[in-house]
Design a protein around this motif. Structure first.
Motif, mmCIF file in Angstrom:
data_model
loop_
_atom_site.group_PDB
_atom_site.id
_atom_site.type_symbol
_atom_site.label_atom_id
_atom_site.label_comp_id
_atom_site.label_asym_id
_atom_site.label_seq_id
_atom_site.Cartn_x
_atom_site.Cartn_y
_atom_site.Cartn_z
ATOM 1 N N LEU A 1 0.827 -1.207 0.000
ATOM 2 C CA LEU A 1 0.000 0.000 0.000
ATOM 3 C C LEU A 1 0.864 1.261 0.000
ATOM 4 C CD1 LEU A 1 -2.860 1.103 -0.043
ATOM 5 C CD2 LEU A 1 -2.868 0.991 2.457
ATOM 6 N N ILE A 2 2.022 1.233 0.631
ATOM 7 C CA ILE A 2 2.934 2.382 0.598
ATOM 8 C C ILE A 2 3.336 2.673 -0.842
ATOM 9 C CG2 ILE A 2 5.255 3.201 1.205
ATOM 10 C CD1 ILE A 2 4.959 1.577 3.840
ATOM 11 N N VAL A 3 3.738 1.641 -1.566
ATOM 12 C CA VAL A 3 4.182 1.813 -2.953
ATOM 13 C C VAL A 3 3.034 2.369 -3.803
ATOM 14 C CG1 VAL A 3 5.061 0.619 -4.998
ATOM 15 C CG2 VAL A 3 5.952 0.032 -2.732
ATOM 16 N N ARG A 4 1.859 1.787 -3.651
ATOM 17 C CA ARG A 4 0.700 2.257 -4.417
ATOM 18 C C ARG A 4 0.320 3.686 -4.027
ATOM 19 N NH1 ARG A 4 -5.363 -0.270 -4.035
ATOM 20 N NH2 ARG A 4 -6.437 1.529 -4.851
ATOM 21 N N SER A 5 0.308 3.987 -2.738
ATOM 22 C CA SER A 5 -0.104 5.312 -2.267
ATOM 23 C C SER A 5 0.871 6.398 -2.709
ATOM 24 C CB SER A 5 -0.239 5.316 -0.744
ATOM 25 O OG SER A 5 -1.248 4.418 -0.340
ATOM 26 N N ALA A 6 2.148 6.080 -2.782
ATOM 27 C CA ALA A 6 3.140 7.054 -3.257
ATOM 28 C C ALA A 6 2.858 7.420 -4.711
ATOM 29 C CB ALA A 6 4.548 6.488 -3.104
ATOM 30 N N LYS A 7 2.602 6.413 -5.526
ATOM 31 C CA LYS A 7 2.278 6.665 -6.938
ATOM 32 C C LYS A 7 0.969 7.446 -7.064
ATOM 33 C CE LYS A 7 0.277 5.015 -10.973
ATOM 34 N NZ LYS A 7 -1.163 4.964 -11.198
ATOM 35 N N GLU A 8 -0.031 7.098 -6.269
ATOM 36 C CA GLU A 8 -1.323 7.784 -6.343
ATOM 37 C C GLU A 8 -1.228 9.238 -5.900
ATOM 38 O OE1 GLU A 8 -4.095 5.427 -4.108
ATOM 39 O OE2 GLU A 8 -4.433 4.063 -5.786
ATOM 40 N N LEU A 9 -0.392 9.536 -4.907
ATOM 41 C CA LEU A 9 -0.233 10.925 -4.478
ATOM 42 C C LEU A 9 0.370 11.757 -5.594
ATOM 43 C CD1 LEU A 9 -0.347 13.215 -2.427
ATOM 44 C CD2 LEU A 9 1.784 12.332 -1.421
ATOM 45 N N VAL A 10 1.396 11.239 -6.253
ATOM 46 C CA VAL A 10 1.997 11.965 -7.371
ATOM 47 C C VAL A 10 0.962 12.195 -8.466
ATOM 48 C CG1 VAL A 10 3.680 11.820 -9.259
ATOM 49 C CG2 VAL A 10 4.364 11.214 -6.927
ATOM 50 N N GLU A 11 0.233 11.166 -8.823
ATOM 51 C CA GLU A 11 -0.766 11.292 -9.896
ATOM 52 C C GLU A 11 -1.880 12.256 -9.501
ATOM 53 O OE1 GLU A 11 -3.202 8.547 -13.087
ATOM 54 O OE2 GLU A 11 -2.348 7.587 -11.321
ATOM 55 N N GLY A 12 -2.313 12.197 -8.248
ATOM 56 C CA GLY A 12 -3.353 13.119 -7.789
ATOM 57 C C GLY A 12 -2.890 14.562 -7.830
ATOM 58 N N VAL A 13 -1.675 14.820 -7.382
ATOM 59 C CA VAL A 13 -1.134 16.188 -7.429
ATOM 60 C C VAL A 13 -1.031 16.646 -8.880
ATOM 61 C CG1 VAL A 13 0.933 17.590 -7.008
ATOM 62 C CG2 VAL A 13 0.031 16.107 -5.203
ATOM 63 N N ALA A 14 -0.581 15.769 -9.764
ATOM 64 C CA ALA A 14 -0.472 16.131 -11.181
ATOM 65 C C ALA A 14 -1.841 16.502 -11.759
ATOM 66 C CB ALA A 14 0.150 14.980 -11.964
ATOM 67 N N ARG A 15 -2.857 15.732 -11.436
ATOM 68 C CA ARG A 15 -4.206 16.032 -11.936
ATOM 69 C C ARG A 15 -4.732 17.354 -11.359
ATOM 70 N NH1 ARG A 15 -6.929 11.829 -14.508
ATOM 71 N NH2 ARG A 15 -5.701 9.919 -14.630
ATOM 72 N N VAL A 16 -4.456 17.610 -10.096
ATOM 73 C CA VAL A 16 -4.874 18.871 -9.476
ATOM 74 C C VAL A 16 -4.163 20.043 -10.152
ATOM 75 C CG1 VAL A 16 -4.666 20.262 -7.359
ATOM 76 C CG2 VAL A 16 -5.628 17.958 -7.263
ATOM 77 N N ILE A 17 -2.895 19.894 -10.446
ATOM 78 C CA ILE A 17 -2.163 20.962 -11.132
ATOM 79 C C ILE A 17 -2.844 21.309 -12.447
ATOM 80 C CG2 ILE A 17 -0.017 21.458 -12.399
ATOM 81 C CD1 ILE A 17 1.450 19.933 -10.094
ATOM 82 N N LEU A 18 -3.191 20.310 -13.223
ATOM 83 C CA LEU A 18 -3.790 20.563 -14.533
ATOM 84 C C LEU A 18 -5.161 21.219 -14.422
ATOM 85 C CD1 LEU A 18 -2.679 17.281 -16.302
ATOM 86 C CD2 LEU A 18 -1.759 19.594 -16.642
ATOM 87 N N VAL A 19 -6.001 20.730 -13.524
ATOM 88 C CA VAL A 19 -7.344 21.309 -13.406
ATOM 89 C C VAL A 19 -7.295 22.701 -12.783
ATOM 90 C CG1 VAL A 19 -8.088 20.354 -11.174
ATOM 91 C CG2 VAL A 19 -9.753 20.715 -12.972
ATOM 92 N N SER A 20 -6.393 22.927 -11.848
ATOM 93 C CA SER A 20 -6.340 24.240 -11.202
ATOM 94 C C SER A 20 -5.683 25.282 -12.100
ATOM 95 C CB SER A 20 -5.606 24.161 -9.859
ATOM 96 O OG SER A 20 -4.262 23.818 -10.036
ATOM 97 N N TYR A 21 -4.790 24.857 -12.970
ATOM 98 C CA TYR A 21 -4.087 25.807 -13.835
ATOM 99 C C TYR A 21 -4.961 26.294 -14.988
ATOM 100 C CZ TYR A 21 -0.534 27.949 -16.733
ATOM 101 O OH TYR A 21 0.188 28.840 -17.496
ATOM 102 N N ASP A 22 -5.555 25.347 -15.708
ATOM 103 C CA ASP A 22 -6.327 25.783 -16.878
ATOM 104 C C ASP A 22 -7.643 25.030 -17.048
ATOM 105 O OD1 ASP A 22 -5.448 23.331 -17.820
ATOM 106 O OD2 ASP A 22 -4.138 24.162 -19.361
ATOM 107 N N GLY A 23 -8.112 24.410 -15.972
ATOM 108 C CA GLY A 23 -9.402 23.734 -16.031
ATOM 109 C C GLY A 23 -9.370 22.416 -16.765
ATOM 110 N N ARG A 24 -8.203 21.940 -17.111
ATOM 111 C CA ARG A 24 -8.056 20.715 -17.888
ATOM 112 C C ARG A 24 -8.352 19.501 -17.016
ATOM 113 N NH1 ARG A 24 -2.184 19.842 -20.276
ATOM 114 N NH2 ARG A 24 -2.201 21.972 -19.490
ATOM 115 N N THR A 25 -9.379 18.771 -17.366
ATOM 116 C CA THR A 25 -9.631 17.508 -16.676
ATOM 117 C C THR A 25 -8.987 16.403 -17.505
ATOM 118 O OG1 THR A 25 -11.778 17.316 -17.754
ATOM 119 C CG2 THR A 25 -11.747 18.225 -15.528
ATOM 120 N N VAL A 26 -8.408 15.459 -16.841
ATOM 121 C CA VAL A 26 -7.664 14.401 -17.502
ATOM 122 C C VAL A 26 -8.479 13.120 -17.422
ATOM 123 C CG1 VAL A 26 -5.482 13.147 -17.509
ATOM 124 C CG2 VAL A 26 -5.542 15.528 -16.745
#
Length: 194
Positions: free
Chosen positions: A42-67
């Protein structure tokens, strides 16, 4: 050691919406709980999910882009990194250390997909893999290195982004030259047309 790293809160960009911050906070808390329980897959999976979640938040907060959910981890990470790397300086050459260091952090975070595929939860397993301390530490370090850098750069990126400015124009008051500063940041980021 990694428990100490997880005690330090993540930086929050001023213009980040509460629901976006909640998504990041929940993913960060999940990683903390997995570390506290020493649930290595779960640590390995959660680390990857945190990175992916932050990346998705960056895109939606910057220009409204949903992935779309089916977009690859590497594609989402790369697109988000591109948004925030330009917050460094538009004129900085690609071989400058201030570009190369974050690029190296992104490459480390990119490897989390492979670690998660080999060791993390989310895939049925026919055998149980032993997950060493090194795998756990590499996963958490790679995750936090990119996530902390990305979230601190997001503040600068959002100051020069059109979507948050438009939202703030309708919902917020501006004080002490903040609007002029944000418009100037936006002007610097929009390429001039001839």
């Amino acid at each position: 050691m990694i428990k100490q790293l997880l005690k330090e809160p993540l930086p929050r960009a001023e213009a980040l919406q509460d629901e976006q911050w909640q998504a990041i906070s929940e993913a960060f808390d999940r990683l903390r709980r997995a570390v506290d329980a020493d649930d290595r897959p779960l640590i390995v999976r959660s680390a990857k999910e945190l990175v992916e979640g932050v990346a998705r938040v960056i895109l939606v907060s910057y220009d409204g882009r949903t992935v779309p959910d089916q977009d690859s981890y590497d594609k989402v990470l790369g697109a988000a990194h591109k948004v925030i790397e330009h917050a460094i300086s538009l004129g900085m050459p690609g071989n400058h250390p201030l570009r190369q260091i974050p690029e190296s952090a992104k490459k480390m975070a990119g490897q989390l997909r492979e670690l998660r595929n080999a060791f993390g939860t989310g895939h049925g397993r026919s055998i149980v893999h032993e997950i060493s301390d090194e795998v756990v530490e590499a996963s958490v370090h790679a995750c936090l290195l990119w996530v902390r850098w990305a979230l601190s750069r997001l503040h600068t990126a959002l100051r020069g982004a059109l979507s948050p400015l438009v939202r703030d124009l309708s919902e917020s008051a501006f004080y002490g030259g903040d609007l002029a500063s944000r418009l100037e940041n936006l002007r610097e980021r929009v390429p001039e047309s001839n």
